[in-house]
Design an enzyme around this catalytic site. Structure first.
Site, PDB file in Angstrom:
ATOM      1  N   HIS A 144     -32.182  16.973  -6.711  1.00 38.22           N
ATOM      2  CA  HIS A 144     -32.670  18.208  -5.494  1.00 38.22           C
ATOM      3  C   HIS A 144     -32.773  17.578  -4.102  1.00 38.22           C
ATOM      4  CE1 HIS A 144     -33.774  21.957  -3.724  1.00 38.22           C
ATOM      5  NE2 HIS A 144     -34.964  21.230  -3.406  1.00 38.22           N
TER       6      HIS A 144
ATOM      7  N   GLU B 295       4.778  30.027   6.081  1.00 43.77           N
ATOM      8  CA  GLU B 295       4.695  29.628   4.460  1.00 43.77           C
ATOM      9  C   GLU B 295       5.663  30.750   3.798  1.00 43.77           C
ATOM     10  OE1 GLU B 295       3.635  27.348   1.982  1.00 43.77           O
ATOM     11  OE2 GLU B 295       4.537  28.907   0.772  1.00 43.77           O
TER      12      GLU B 295
ATOM     13  N   LEU C 113      -1.714  21.608   5.939  1.00 44.86           N
ATOM     14  CA  LEU C 113      -3.069  22.226   6.172  1.00 44.86           C
ATOM     15  C   LEU C 113      -4.027  20.975   6.707  1.00 44.86           C
ATOM     16  CD1 LEU C 113      -3.533  24.737   3.101  1.00 44.86           C
ATOM     17  CD2 LEU C 113      -2.754  25.000   5.550  1.00 44.86           C
ATOM     18  N   GLU C 114      -3.735  19.942   5.828  1.00 48.60           N
ATOM     19  CA  GLU C 114      -4.452  18.730   6.438  1.00 48.60           C
ATOM     20  C   GLU C 114      -4.289  18.207   8.091  1.00 48.60           C
ATOM     21  OE1 GLU C 114      -5.889  16.243   2.452  1.00 48.60           O
ATOM     22  OE2 GLU C 114      -4.375  15.398   3.808  1.00 48.60           O
TER      23      GLU C 114
ATOM     24  N   GLY D  11       0.780  -1.186   0.040  1.00 49.27           N
ATOM     25  CA  GLY D  11       0.205   0.022  -0.086  1.00 49.27           C
ATOM     26  C   GLY D  11       0.764   1.188  -0.042  1.00 49.27           C
TER      27      GLY D  11
ATOM     28  N   ILE E  76      -0.163  18.691   3.313  1.00 43.87           N
ATOM     29  CA  ILE E  76       0.153  18.052   4.549  1.00 43.87           C
ATOM     30  C   ILE E  76      -0.065  18.922   5.531  1.00 43.87           C
ATOM     31  CG2 ILE E  76       1.870  16.886   5.786  1.00 43.87           C
ATOM     32  CD1 ILE E  76       2.916  15.525   3.172  1.00 43.87           C
TER      33      ILE E  76
HETATM   34  P1  FAD Z   1       4.540   5.281  -2.482  1.00 48.79           P
HETATM   35  O1  FAD Z   1       3.244   5.009  -2.186  1.00 48.79           O
HETATM   36  O2  FAD Z   1       5.637   6.103  -1.886  1.00 48.79           O
HETATM   37  O3  FAD Z   1       5.049   3.789  -2.569  1.00 48.79           O
HETATM   38  C1  FAD Z   1       6.354   3.299  -2.831  1.00 48.79           C
HETATM   39  C2  FAD Z   1       6.764   2.155  -1.961  1.00 48.79           C
HETATM   40  O4  FAD Z   1       8.021   1.480  -2.556  1.00 48.79           O
HETATM   41  C3  FAD Z   1       6.897   2.291  -0.671  1.00 48.79           C
HETATM   42  O5  FAD Z   1       5.959   1.422   0.145  1.00 48.79           O
HETATM   43  C4  FAD Z   1       8.524   1.970  -0.232  1.00 48.79           C
HETATM   44  O6  FAD Z   1       8.768   1.192   1.094  1.00 48.79           O
HETATM   45  C5  FAD Z   1       8.774   1.054  -1.465  1.00 48.79           C
HETATM   46  N1  FAD Z   1      10.252   1.066  -1.844  1.00 48.79           N
HETATM   47  C6  FAD Z   1      11.118   1.951  -2.194  1.00 48.79           C
HETATM   48  N2  FAD Z   1      12.212   1.554  -2.344  1.00 48.79           N
HETATM   49  C7  FAD Z   1      12.094   0.242  -2.254  1.00 48.79           C
HETATM   50  C8  FAD Z   1      13.107  -0.673  -2.563  1.00 48.79           C
HETATM   51  N3  FAD Z   1      14.264  -0.427  -3.138  1.00 48.79           N
HETATM   52  N4  FAD Z   1      12.607  -2.033  -2.716  1.00 48.79           N
HETATM   53  C9  FAD Z   1      11.387  -2.383  -1.981  1.00 48.79           C
HETATM   54  N5  FAD Z   1      10.570  -1.345  -1.987  1.00 48.79           N
HETATM   55  C10 FAD Z   1      11.069  -0.114  -2.057  1.00 48.79           C
HETATM   56  N6  FAD Z   1      -2.200  11.416  -2.435  1.00 48.79           N
HETATM   57  C11 FAD Z   1      -3.590  11.430  -2.725  1.00 48.79           C
HETATM   58  O7  FAD Z   1      -3.855  11.209  -4.055  1.00 48.79           O
HETATM   59  N7  FAD Z   1      -4.483  11.571  -2.001  1.00 48.79           N
HETATM   60  C12 FAD Z   1      -4.288  11.796  -0.415  1.00 48.79           C
HETATM   61  O8  FAD Z   1      -5.255  11.930   0.222  1.00 48.79           O
HETATM   62  C13 FAD Z   1      -3.109  11.874  -0.152  1.00 48.79           C
HETATM   63  N8  FAD Z   1      -2.688  11.921   1.195  1.00 48.79           N
HETATM   64  C14 FAD Z   1      -1.346  12.082   1.663  1.00 48.79           C
HETATM   65  C15 FAD Z   1      -1.147  12.318   3.011  1.00 48.79           C
HETATM   66  C16 FAD Z   1       0.397  12.101   3.346  1.00 48.79           C
HETATM   67  C17 FAD Z   1       0.504  12.411   4.767  1.00 48.79           C
HETATM   68  C18 FAD Z   1       1.331  11.810   2.503  1.00 48.79           C
HETATM   69  C19 FAD Z   1       2.753  11.856   2.947  1.00 48.79           C
HETATM   70  C20 FAD Z   1       0.929  11.629   1.254  1.00 48.79           C
HETATM   71  C21 FAD Z   1      -0.327  11.735   0.819  1.00 48.79           C
HETATM   72  N9  FAD Z   1      -0.676  11.481  -0.552  1.00 48.79           N
HETATM   73  C22 FAD Z   1      -1.983  11.490  -0.853  1.00 48.79           C
HETATM   74  C23 FAD Z   1       0.212  11.116  -1.697  1.00 48.79           C
HETATM   75  C24 FAD Z   1       0.272   9.736  -1.871  1.00 48.79           C
HETATM   76  O9  FAD Z   1       0.513   8.938  -0.868  1.00 48.79           O
HETATM   77  C25 FAD Z   1       1.467   9.673  -3.012  1.00 48.79           C
HETATM   78  O10 FAD Z   1       1.202  10.103  -4.114  1.00 48.79           O
HETATM   79  C26 FAD Z   1       1.532   7.983  -3.371  1.00 48.79           C
HETATM   80  O11 FAD Z   1       1.472   7.189  -2.146  1.00 48.79           O
HETATM   81  C27 FAD Z   1       2.446   7.783  -4.402  1.00 48.79           C
HETATM   82  O12 FAD Z   1       2.479   6.170  -4.642  1.00 48.79           O
HETATM   83  P2  FAD Z   1       3.656   5.322  -5.330  1.00 48.79           P
HETATM   84  O13 FAD Z   1       3.257   4.125  -5.652  1.00 48.79           O
HETATM   85  O14 FAD Z   1       4.233   6.078  -6.504  1.00 48.79           O
HETATM   86  O15 FAD Z   1       4.604   5.603  -4.095  1.00 48.79           O
HETATM   87  P1  NAI Z   2       3.227  20.749  -0.962  1.00 50.69           P
HETATM   88  O1  NAI Z   2       4.046  20.777  -2.161  1.00 50.69           O
HETATM   89  O2  NAI Z   2       1.849  20.532  -1.032  1.00 50.69           O
HETATM   90  O3  NAI Z   2       3.388  22.154   0.110  1.00 50.69           O
HETATM   91  C1  NAI Z   2       4.643  22.611   0.542  1.00 50.69           C
HETATM   92  C2  NAI Z   2       4.424  23.887   0.938  1.00 50.69           C
HETATM   93  O4  NAI Z   2       5.619  24.476   1.389  1.00 50.69           O
HETATM   94  C3  NAI Z   2       4.487  24.763  -0.451  1.00 50.69           C
HETATM   95  O5  NAI Z   2       3.352  25.871  -0.281  1.00 50.69           O
HETATM   96  C4  NAI Z   2       5.764  25.725  -0.297  1.00 50.69           C
HETATM   97  O6  NAI Z   2       5.649  27.013  -0.794  1.00 50.69           O
HETATM   98  C5  NAI Z   2       6.019  25.649   0.786  1.00 50.69           C
HETATM   99  N1  NAI Z   2       7.633  25.769   1.405  1.00 50.69           N
HETATM  100  C6  NAI Z   2       8.499  24.763   0.804  1.00 50.69           C
HETATM  101  N2  NAI Z   2       9.700  25.287   1.387  1.00 50.69           N
HETATM  102  C7  NAI Z   2       9.417  26.058   2.503  1.00 50.69           C
HETATM  103  C8  NAI Z   2      10.140  26.700   3.350  1.00 50.69           C
HETATM  104  N3  NAI Z   2      11.457  26.408   3.628  1.00 50.69           N
HETATM  105  N4  NAI Z   2       9.752  27.490   4.375  1.00 50.69           N
HETATM  106  C9  NAI Z   2       8.205  27.676   4.364  1.00 50.69           C
HETATM  107  N5  NAI Z   2       7.453  27.156   3.409  1.00 50.69           N
HETATM  108  C10 NAI Z   2       8.156  26.317   2.485  1.00 50.69           C
HETATM  109  O7  NAI Z   2       4.037  19.510  -0.010  1.00 50.69           O
HETATM  110  P2  NAI Z   2       3.657  18.868   1.261  1.00 50.69           P
HETATM  111  O8  NAI Z   2       2.337  19.473   2.240  1.00 50.69           O
HETATM  112  O9  NAI Z   2       4.723  18.388   2.112  1.00 50.69           O
HETATM  113  O10 NAI Z   2       3.067  17.383   0.744  1.00 50.69           O
HETATM  114  C11 NAI Z   2       3.739  16.836  -0.146  1.00 50.69           C
HETATM  115  C12 NAI Z   2       2.922  16.107  -1.498  1.00 50.69           C
HETATM  116  O11 NAI Z   2       2.033  14.919  -0.644  1.00 50.69           O
HETATM  117  C13 NAI Z   2       1.926  17.099  -1.868  1.00 50.69           C
HETATM  118  O12 NAI Z   2       2.508  17.824  -2.834  1.00 50.69           O
HETATM  119  C14 NAI Z   2       0.716  16.246  -2.438  1.00 50.69           C
HETATM  120  O13 NAI Z   2       1.039  15.792  -3.792  1.00 50.69           O
HETATM  121  C15 NAI Z   2       0.737  14.912  -1.564  1.00 50.69           C
HETATM  122  N6  NAI Z   2      -0.249  15.007  -0.581  1.00 50.69           N
HETATM  123  C16 NAI Z   2      -1.465  15.029  -1.150  1.00 50.69           C
HETATM  124  C17 NAI Z   2      -2.423  14.927  -0.388  1.00 50.69           C
HETATM  125  C18 NAI Z   2      -4.050  14.872  -1.023  1.00 50.69           C
HETATM  126  O14 NAI Z   2      -4.076  14.551  -2.090  1.00 50.69           O
HETATM  127  N7  NAI Z   2      -5.013  15.449  -0.143  1.00 50.69           N
HETATM  128  C19 NAI Z   2      -2.436  15.297   1.342  1.00 50.69           C
HETATM  129  C20 NAI Z   2      -1.137  15.372   1.561  1.00 50.69           C
HETATM  130  C21 NAI Z   2       0.035  15.128   0.598  1.00 50.69           C
END
Ligand code: FAD
Ligand code: NAI
Length: 466
Positions: A445, A204, A187-188, A40, A185
């Site tokens: 509606h 920011e 804001l959530e 996952g 991240i």
């Molecule tokens: P990942 O999910 O990062 O999966 C990669 C996997 O590869 C990892 O499990 C890692 O352990 C494994 N791996 C790495 N290197 C190796 C290796 N050499 N050998 C074996 N395994 C390895 N996105 C949304 O669309 N909606 C959201 O609500 C959302 N919320 C988020 C909240 C947070 C707090 C964070 C941090 C991210 C959120 N994201 C969200 C972003 C989302 O999690 C990622 O965009 C997504 O997981 C990317 O998928 P991926 O498969 O590319 O990589």
């Molecule tokens: P982000 O790219 O969303 O936001 C980072 C923010 O930090 C930007 O506004 C940027 O201007 C600011 N920033 C960068 N460097 C800074 C500094 N030195 N000082 C002050 N501000 C600075 O990145 P974030 O929140 O870390 O999330 C990473 C990614 O994970 C997101 O871009 C998104 O792709 C994914 N994600 C998606 C979610 C969703 O789909 N609901 C929820 C959480 C994460």
């Protein structure tokens, strides 16, 4: 076990496991390697799922605290954070086990351990007992995802300096939480801890939050979050983070050159994520990275090395789970000789705060910068009967349509259930809809989605209810 495969996938996140299932459906012998011990990826283990669980629970807590205003009286309302975290952990476990079941059902071989390239067609698997196995493959898909970027000079200790993983696992509610970075991240998670009682201060460095979002929506979003009690310092740079025994101090400087010291119990660093490539030994086989450290790929997701592909957060583009999944399916179909495709113009994004914020397509700023002529239709939830019926009236729907052809170019929503409503317009846009197509579609509606129909009507200034 026979360790010869048609395709090996490195990384079992939303990109990797979806790709593995699709490859297997297409008749290819597939293996998926994952190092974290459960499938996952970031999304299910430390991202989308645990954060949405805590967003939901903290919102319930916050609502319950205010129930007395609407005639529901509760005595002795208390937060049991330990139980809340258990609930979150259970939802993560159910889903990650579910993915393991799906791989088994689809006959994908799942290897636990770290995968790296020994050669172009040999993957070295090292399991958690350091046992080494060589897996042979005709093609490889790298889906190793991304990891949090740390603040320069300050590594995450997950006690005082938190990454997104640490902030999902706190054992008590911090009195004061500083968040560096006002993006997804920040804001959530800021919303979660603010609702549970923390004083939250977002720092920011841009002059607005959620960079890249339609500016009108971003401004409204900040106004609403400020009303909820979250404090913002925009155009402020953090110079240094100092760790004290039980708290942190941040040295900041604002746009006027004014220095300030901020103190808090903990600081969350949410300034973006970076591609995860270190463990893969890419230099051994010559897979090239771009300037930002993402793996460079061509239109068919092939890297600089033949038969080695990459998808998801480890390549460029929005770091979103559904984008990784779409690429997983597309690359599987390409490897199987079909014509997989992702429409990058229509990738919705959602921020799961209250209200939710959702977007698809071009922002007004995108259109202005391209010199494209457009029309705008807007409709406030204040005039939507469902929103009014349940006292949830913040926000609006904004539709941008081409001035000549009326084709919908972008839709931006801040308001109740925006993350669900956006699917309607994404489908419409995939079919090349005009704003008139949406305006002439009958919407039930009373629903929140009627605000989309009204915004579409408003493109030609013929909305009914405002
Ligand atoms: P990942 O999910 O990062 O999966 C990669 C996997 O590869 C990892 O499990 C890692 O352990 C494994 N791996 C790495 N290197 C190796 C290796 N050499 N050998 C074996 N395994 C390895 N996105 C949304 O669309 N909606 C959201 O609500 C959302 N919320 C988020 C909240 C947070 C707090 C964070 C941090 C991210 C959120 N994201 C969200 C972003 C989302 O999690 C990622 O965009 C997504 O997981 C990317 O998928 P991926 O498969 O590319 O990589
Ligand atoms: P982000 O790219 O969303 O936001 C980072 C923010 O930090 C930007 O506004 C940027 O201007 C600011 N920033 C960068 N460097 C800074 C500094 N030195 N000082 C002050 N501000 C600075 O990145 P974030 O929140 O870390 O999330 C990473 C990614 O994970 C997101 O871009 C998104 O792709 C994914 N994600 C998606 C979610 C969703 O789909 N609901 C929820 C959480 C994460």
């Amino acid at each position: 076990m026979d360790n010869n495969f048609d395709v090996v996938i490195i990384g079992g996140g939303p990109g990797g496991y979806v790709c593995a299932i699709r490859l297997s459906q297409l008749g290819l012998k597939t293996a998926c390697i994952e190092s974290r011990g459960s499938l996952g990826g970031t999304c299910l283990n430390v991202g989308c799922i645990p954060s949405k669980n805590l967003l939901n629970l903290s919102e319930n807590f916050y609502k319950a605290k205010n129930f007395h205003k609407i005639g529901i009286e509760i005595d002795n309302l208390k937060l049991n954070l330990k139980k809340m975290m258990e609930n979150k952990n259970n939802s993560v476990e159910t889903l990650t086990k579910g993915v393991e079941f799906l791989l088994k059902k689809n006959k994908v071989s799942y290897f636990k351990g770290t995968g790296s390239f020994k050669s172009k067609d040999e993957i070295l698997l090292i399991d958690n007992k350091k046992k080494e196995t060589i897996i042979k493959t005709k093609s490889t898909v790298i889906s190793s995802g991304s990891k949090p970027t740390h603040f320069p000079g300050s590594q995450f200790d997950e006690k005082l300096i938190l990454s997104s993983t640490g902030v999902l696992n706190l054992e008590s509610v911090p009195k004061k939480l500083i968040i560096v970075g006002g993006g997804y991240i920040g804001l959530e998670m800021g919303s979660v801890w603010s609702r549970l009682g923390s004083e939250v201060h977002v720092v920011e460095f841009m002059d607005h939050i959620t960079s890249g979002m339609d500016r009108e929506i971003s401004n409204e979003f900040m106004k609403i979050l400020s009303k909820q009690g979250i404090k913002f310092s925009l155009e402020t740079k953090v110079n240094k983070i100092l760790k004290l025994s039980n708290s942190v101090k941040l040295e900041t400087i604002n746009k006027d050159g004014k220095n300030n010291i901020l103190e808090a119990d903990k600081v969350l660093i949410s300034i973006g994520r970076k591609p995860n490539t270190e463990s893969l030994q890419l230099d051994k086989i010559g897979v090239k990275l771009d300037k930002k450290g993402s793996i460079s790929v061509q239109n068919n997701y092939e890297t600089s090395v033949k038969n080695i592909f990459a998808i998801g957060d480890v390549i460029s583009g929005p770091m979103l789970a559904h984008k990784a999944e779409e690429e997983g399916i597309a690359v599987a179909e390409i490897i199987a000789g079909q014509s997989g495709h992702v429409n990058y113009d229509i990738i919705p994004s959602v921020i799961y705060t209250s209200p939710e914020v959702a977007s698809v397509g071009k922002t007004e700023e995108d259109l202005v910068s391209k010199g494209q002529s457009y029309k705008v239709g807007k409709f406030p939830f204040m005039a939507n009967s469902r929103a009014k019926a349940i006292n949830d009236t913040e926000g609006f729907v904004k539709i941008l349509a081409d001035n000549k052809t009326d084709k919908v170019l972008g839709v931006h929503i801040i308001g109740p259930h925006a993350g669900e409503i956006i699917a309607e317009v994404s489908v419409a846009m995939e079919f090349g809809a005009s704003s008139e197509d949406i305006a002439r579609t009958c919407h039930a509606h009373p629903t929140f989605s009627e605000a989309v129909k009204e915004a579409a009507l408003a493109v030609e200034k013929r909305q009914i209810h405002s």
